[in-house]
Design a protein around this motif. Sequence first.
Motif, PDB file in Angstrom:
ATOM      1  N   PRO A 194      40.268  35.703  49.752  1.00  0.00           N
ATOM      2  CA  PRO A 194      41.574  36.159  50.226  1.00  0.00           C
ATOM      3  C   PRO A 194      41.452  36.973  51.508  1.00  0.00           C
ATOM      4  O   PRO A 194      40.449  37.654  51.729  1.00  0.00           O
ATOM      5  N   LEU A 195      42.466  36.891  52.343  1.00  0.00           N
ATOM      6  CA  LEU A 195      42.525  37.717  53.547  1.00  0.00           C
ATOM      7  C   LEU A 195      42.781  39.167  53.163  1.00  0.00           C
ATOM      8  O   LEU A 195      42.184  40.086  53.707  1.00  0.00           O
ATOM      9  N   ALA A 196      43.679  39.370  52.185  1.00  0.00           N
ATOM     10  CA  ALA A 196      44.052  40.712  51.760  1.00  0.00           C
ATOM     11  C   ALA A 196      44.598  40.641  50.337  1.00  0.00           C
ATOM     12  O   ALA A 196      44.900  39.563  49.830  1.00  0.00           O
ATOM     13  N   TRP A 197      44.751  41.802  49.724  1.00  0.00           N
ATOM     14  CA  TRP A 197      45.253  41.856  48.350  1.00  0.00           C
ATOM     15  C   TRP A 197      46.099  43.109  48.169  1.00  0.00           C
ATOM     16  O   TRP A 197      46.047  44.037  48.967  1.00  0.00           O
ATOM     17  N   MET A 198      46.888  43.110  47.103  1.00  0.00           N
ATOM     18  CA  MET A 198      47.612  44.315  46.679  1.00  0.00           C
ATOM     19  C   MET A 198      47.731  44.268  45.163  1.00  0.00           C
ATOM     20  O   MET A 198      47.676  43.189  44.561  1.00  0.00           O
ATOM     21  N   PRO A 199      47.877  45.419  44.521  1.00  0.00           N
ATOM     22  CA  PRO A 199      47.967  45.437  43.060  1.00  0.00           C
ATOM     23  C   PRO A 199      49.221  44.723  42.568  1.00  0.00           C
ATOM     24  O   PRO A 199      50.256  44.730  43.235  1.00  0.00           O
ATOM     25  N   TRP A 200      49.119  44.105  41.403  1.00  0.00           N
ATOM     26  CA  TRP A 200      50.282  43.509  40.745  1.00  0.00           C
ATOM     27  C   TRP A 200      51.126  44.674  40.243  1.00  0.00           C
ATOM     28  O   TRP A 200      50.612  45.592  39.617  1.00  0.00           O
ATOM     29  N   PRO A 201      52.429  44.669  40.506  1.00  0.00           N
ATOM     30  CA  PRO A 201      53.249  45.816  40.106  1.00  0.00           C
ATOM     31  C   PRO A 201      53.478  45.886  38.602  1.00  0.00           C
ATOM     32  O   PRO A 201      53.535  44.868  37.924  1.00  0.00           O
ATOM     33  N   ALA A 202      53.578  47.111  38.102  1.00  0.00           N
ATOM     34  CA  ALA A 202      53.918  47.330  36.700  1.00  0.00           C
ATOM     35  C   ALA A 202      55.444  47.319  36.563  1.00  0.00           C
ATOM     36  O   ALA A 202      56.169  47.549  37.537  1.00  0.00           O
ATOM     37  N   HIS A 203      55.920  47.058  35.376  1.00  0.00           N
ATOM     38  CA  HIS A 203      57.350  47.127  35.106  1.00  0.00           C
ATOM     39  C   HIS A 203      57.813  48.575  35.334  1.00  0.00           C
ATOM     40  O   HIS A 203      57.107  49.514  34.984  1.00  0.00           O
ATOM     41  N   PRO A 204      59.002  48.780  35.940  1.00  0.00           N
ATOM     42  CA  PRO A 204      59.439  50.141  36.255  1.00  0.00           C
ATOM     43  C   PRO A 204      59.555  51.055  35.032  1.00  0.00           C
ATOM     44  O   PRO A 204      59.370  52.262  35.136  1.00  0.00           O
ATOM     45  N   LYS A 205      59.809  50.495  33.857  1.00  0.00           N
ATOM     46  CA  LYS A 205      59.915  51.316  32.660  1.00  0.00           C
ATOM     47  C   LYS A 205      58.573  51.514  31.951  1.00  0.00           C
ATOM     48  O   LYS A 205      58.487  52.237  30.978  1.00  0.00           O
ATOM     49  N   ALA A 206      57.529  50.861  32.441  1.00  0.00           N
ATOM     50  CA  ALA A 206      56.230  50.936  31.796  1.00  0.00           C
ATOM     51  C   ALA A 206      55.635  52.350  31.840  1.00  0.00           C
ATOM     52  O   ALA A 206      54.857  52.711  30.993  1.00  0.00           O
ATOM     53  N   GLU A 207      56.006  53.124  32.828  1.00  0.00           N
ATOM     54  CA  GLU A 207      55.425  54.454  32.996  1.00  0.00           C
ATOM     55  C   GLU A 207      56.268  55.541  32.364  1.00  0.00           C
ATOM     56  O   GLU A 207      55.945  56.715  32.437  1.00  0.00           O
ATOM     57  N   LEU A 208      57.384  55.192  31.741  1.00  0.00           N
ATOM     58  CA  LEU A 208      58.254  56.193  31.141  1.00  0.00           C
ATOM     59  C   LEU A 208      57.693  56.696  29.828  1.00  0.00           C
ATOM     60  O   LEU A 208      56.987  56.101  29.137  1.00  0.00           O
TER      61      LEU A 208
END
Length: 87
Positions: A73-87
């Motif tokens: 890959p040229l570049a990468w970024m983390p797969w996002p977590a669900h917004p409520k996952a951190e509640l």
Amino acid sequence: MIVDNWNYNITEAPHGSTREVTLTDAKGKEAKRTVFVAEFVIVCCDDDSLTVLKSWWLQSENRWVNLGTKETPLAWMPWPAHPKAEL
């Protein structure tokens, strides 16, 4: 608005991890196993296609899923977590 959250250092991309789990069979016998846990990332291809893909490290084949064995890959970024996952 353009936001550049890409990490161009592929060596920093997560390659997953191993975890020990305890499994119980139908007779109630427990057994410990080590399992591989993939970490999803978003990768962009290093070609003219401007392709962006969901991927993860395929440990058994030493490559990224959805890319060929000789593709990096040229570049990468983390797969996002669900917004409520951190509640």
